[in-house]
Design a protein around this motif. Structure first.
Motif, PDB file in Angstrom:
ATOM      1  N   ASP A   1      62.749  23.952  25.566  1.00 24.12           N
ATOM      2  CA  ASP A   1      61.993  25.744  25.737  1.00 24.12           C
ATOM      3  C   ASP A   1      63.371  26.576  25.412  1.00 24.12           C
ATOM      4  O   ASP A   1      63.814  27.361  26.505  1.00 24.12           O
ATOM      5  CB  ASP A   1      61.631  25.428  27.120  1.00 24.12           C
ATOM      6  N   VAL A   2      62.876  26.916  24.119  1.00 29.36           N
ATOM      7  CA  VAL A   2      64.211  28.414  23.786  1.00 29.36           C
ATOM      8  C   VAL A   2      63.532  29.393  24.094  1.00 29.36           C
ATOM      9  O   VAL A   2      64.634  30.178  24.825  1.00 29.36           O
ATOM     10  CB  VAL A   2      64.162  28.409  22.933  1.00 29.36           C
ATOM     11  N   ALA A   3      62.845  29.860  24.354  1.00 30.34           N
ATOM     12  CA  ALA A   3      62.139  31.344  24.983  1.00 30.34           C
ATOM     13  C   ALA A   3      62.372  31.201  26.478  1.00 30.34           C
ATOM     14  O   ALA A   3      62.652  32.110  27.250  1.00 30.34           O
ATOM     15  CB  ALA A   3      60.760  31.459  24.611  1.00 30.34           C
ATOM     16  N   GLY A   4      62.038  29.817  26.909  1.00 28.82           N
ATOM     17  CA  GLY A   4      62.573  30.084  28.246  1.00 28.82           C
ATOM     18  C   GLY A   4      64.354  29.932  28.530  1.00 28.82           C
ATOM     19  O   GLY A   4      64.723  30.866  29.659  1.00 28.82           O
ATOM     20  N   VAL A   5      65.065  29.692  27.991  1.00 27.02           N
ATOM     21  CA  VAL A   5      66.145  29.100  27.997  1.00 27.02           C
ATOM     22  C   VAL A   5      66.374  31.390  28.218  1.00 27.02           C
ATOM     23  O   VAL A   5      67.743  31.482  28.406  1.00 27.02           O
ATOM     24  CB  VAL A   5      67.089  27.900  26.772  1.00 27.02           C
ATOM     25  N   LEU A   6      66.683  31.530  26.723  1.00 31.09           N
ATOM     26  CA  LEU A   6      66.690  32.830  26.342  1.00 31.09           C
ATOM     27  C   LEU A   6      66.436  33.703  27.145  1.00 31.09           C
ATOM     28  O   LEU A   6      66.748  35.391  27.920  1.00 31.09           O
ATOM     29  CB  LEU A   6      65.963  33.282  24.815  1.00 31.09           C
ATOM     30  N   GLY A   7      64.883  33.360  27.207  1.00 31.01           N
ATOM     31  CA  GLY A   7      64.921  35.212  29.093  1.00 31.01           C
ATOM     32  C   GLY A   7      65.279  34.825  30.084  1.00 31.01           C
ATOM     33  O   GLY A   7      65.703  35.754  30.708  1.00 31.01           O
TER      34      GLY A   7
ATOM     35  N   THR B   1      59.461  36.257  31.625  1.00 35.72           N
ATOM     36  CA  THR B   1      59.493  34.585  31.585  1.00 35.72           C
ATOM     37  C   THR B   1      58.945  33.625  32.339  1.00 35.72           C
ATOM     38  O   THR B   1      59.150  32.632  32.252  1.00 35.72           O
ATOM     39  CB  THR B   1      61.375  34.814  31.940  1.00 35.72           C
ATOM     40  N   LEU B   2      58.634  34.265  33.703  1.00 37.26           N
ATOM     41  CA  LEU B   2      58.335  33.417  34.360  1.00 37.26           C
ATOM     42  C   LEU B   2      56.148  33.153  33.877  1.00 37.26           C
ATOM     43  O   LEU B   2      56.275  32.287  34.160  1.00 37.26           O
ATOM     44  CB  LEU B   2      57.652  34.332  35.941  1.00 37.26           C
ATOM     45  N   LEU B   3      56.099  34.512  33.967  1.00 35.13           N
ATOM     46  CA  LEU B   3      54.596  33.964  33.010  1.00 35.13           C
ATOM     47  C   LEU B   3      54.680  33.133  31.450  1.00 35.13           C
ATOM     48  O   LEU B   3      53.650  31.991  31.180  1.00 35.13           O
ATOM     49  CB  LEU B   3      54.212  35.663  32.660  1.00 35.13           C
ATOM     50  N   TRP B   4      55.846  33.176  30.597  1.00 39.02           N
ATOM     51  CA  TRP B   4      56.074  32.355  30.464  1.00 39.02           C
ATOM     52  C   TRP B   4      56.505  30.667  30.091  1.00 39.02           C
ATOM     53  O   TRP B   4      55.285  29.630  29.713  1.00 39.02           O
ATOM     54  CB  TRP B   4      56.753  32.400  29.436  1.00 39.02           C
ATOM     55  N   GLU B   5      56.432  30.775  31.514  1.00 42.04           N
ATOM     56  CA  GLU B   5      57.260  29.343  31.882  1.00 42.04           C
ATOM     57  C   GLU B   5      55.949  28.506  33.381  1.00 42.04           C
ATOM     58  O   GLU B   5      55.536  27.443  33.091  1.00 42.04           O
ATOM     59  CB  GLU B   5      58.004  29.727  33.165  1.00 42.04           C
ATOM     60  N   ARG B   6      54.957  29.567  32.771  1.00 41.66           N
ATOM     61  CA  ARG B   6      53.753  28.853  33.985  1.00 41.66           C
ATOM     62  C   ARG B   6      53.181  28.276  33.511  1.00 41.66           C
ATOM     63  O   ARG B   6      52.775  27.762  33.159  1.00 41.66           O
ATOM     64  CB  ARG B   6      53.044  30.105  34.754  1.00 41.66           C
ATOM     65  N   ARG B   7      52.787  28.793  31.492  1.00 48.58           N
ATOM     66  CA  ARG B   7      52.077  28.601  30.570  1.00 48.58           C
ATOM     67  C   ARG B   7      52.317  27.459  29.505  1.00 48.58           C
ATOM     68  O   ARG B   7      51.599  26.509  29.279  1.00 48.58           O
ATOM     69  CB  ARG B   7      51.475  29.050  29.500  1.00 48.58           C
ATOM     70  N   THR B   8      54.004  27.157  30.160  1.00 46.18           N
ATOM     71  CA  THR B   8      54.108  26.235  28.412  1.00 46.18           C
ATOM     72  C   THR B   8      54.280  24.792  28.575  1.00 46.18           C
ATOM     73  O   THR B   8      54.237  25.035  30.067  1.00 46.18           O
ATOM     74  CB  THR B   8      56.136  26.612  27.856  1.00 46.18           C
ATOM     75  N   ALA B   9      53.937  24.093  27.819  1.00 44.84           N
ATOM     76  CA  ALA B   9      54.318  22.414  28.562  1.00 44.84           C
ATOM     77  C   ALA B   9      55.865  22.153  29.130  1.00 44.84           C
ATOM     78  O   ALA B   9      55.607  21.038  30.319  1.00 44.84           O
ATOM     79  CB  ALA B   9      53.414  21.883  27.523  1.00 44.84           C
ATOM     80  N   GLU B  10      56.412  22.149  28.617  1.00 41.48           N
ATOM     81  CA  GLU B  10      57.994  21.748  29.043  1.00 41.48           C
ATOM     82  C   GLU B  10      59.072  22.998  29.663  1.00 41.48           C
ATOM     83  O   GLU B  10      59.822  23.051  28.690  1.00 41.48           O
ATOM     84  CB  GLU B  10      58.413  20.413  28.216  1.00 41.48           C
ATOM     85  N   PRO B  11      58.712  23.873  30.707  1.00 39.92           N
ATOM     86  CA  PRO B  11      59.070  24.511  31.310  1.00 39.92           C
ATOM     87  C   PRO B  11      61.035  24.249  31.256  1.00 39.92           C
ATOM     88  O   PRO B  11      61.395  22.852  31.739  1.00 39.92           O
ATOM     89  CB  PRO B  11      58.182  24.783  32.475  1.00 39.92           C
TER      90      PRO B  11
END
Length: 207
Positions: free
Chosen positions: A83-89, A127-137
């Protein structure tokens, strides 16, 4: 190592493997300090403190070769996507929050510290909103959902009257619901006379 033991041993043999692992770790923690001190005092080949690290080579190499033949091969599984976006966030949000907290006092809390703290809030929220929506946070938010379980407290003894805690938190529970004690229903309940003291019935459970 714990994950390897869990994956390699069946549930009925896992406890024994964990016991051996704990014993070896404890023995290694004690012997490592003693042997390390002896190696430093011996000063082999004039290497000084380097011997306490080099001693792992003649032990680690045979152990690695033996592990390739003894340890079971893991089944091929699909590797999870990063989860690149999660890591960066997460990294940027924590960095924006921690940098001013660590350096702010020494720097006299300049303007950039407050701007950094303010910027960390929307970054972490996004970042928390993204982590709730992504399949593999990268951060599984389900781990933070703690269910509070209310423990039913039994009745406490009152002065001048016999009292005992109800098994399993239910008045008038059956004998099989508690391993040692069962009590009569409270005053006024079904099967009990109002105004009559509650009599505790101690069951002599023989195993």
């Amino acid at each position: 190592m714990l994950a390897l033991i869990t994956a390699s041993f069946a549930p009925e043999r896992r406890a024994r493997a964990m016991g051996w692992f704990g014993a070896v770790m404890g023995l290694g923690g004690v012997c490592g300090q003693v042997l390390g001190g002896l190696l430093l005092q011996a000063d082999l080949f004039g290497l000084g403190w380097r011997t306490i690290f080099l001693v792992n080579v003649p032990v680690g190499v045979p152990a690695a070769l033996l592990a390739t033949r003894v340890l079971p091969r893991a089944e091929a599984r699909t590797a999870p996507r990063l989860d690149v976006a999660g890591v960066l966030g997460v990294s940027s949000g924590l960095g924006l929050a921690l940098a001013p907290l660590v350096l702010g006092r020494e720097e006299g809390w300049p303007l950039w510290t407050w701007l950094s703290l303010g910027a960390s809030l929307p970054v972490l929220a996004a970042t928390l909103l993204w982590e709730r929506r992504t399949a593999e946070p990268v951060v599984d938010l389900a781990l933070f959902r703690v269910r509070r379980r209310v423990l039913h407290a039994g009745r406490t003894a009152r002065p001048g009257r016999g009292g005992a805690s109800h098994p399993a938190g239910r008045p008038g529970a059956h004998a099989g619901d508690h391993p040692a004690v069962a009590v009569a229903p409270p005053d006024g309940a079904a099967g009990g006379d109002s105004g009559t003291p509650v009599r505790d019935r101690v069951l002599d459970r023989r195993v």
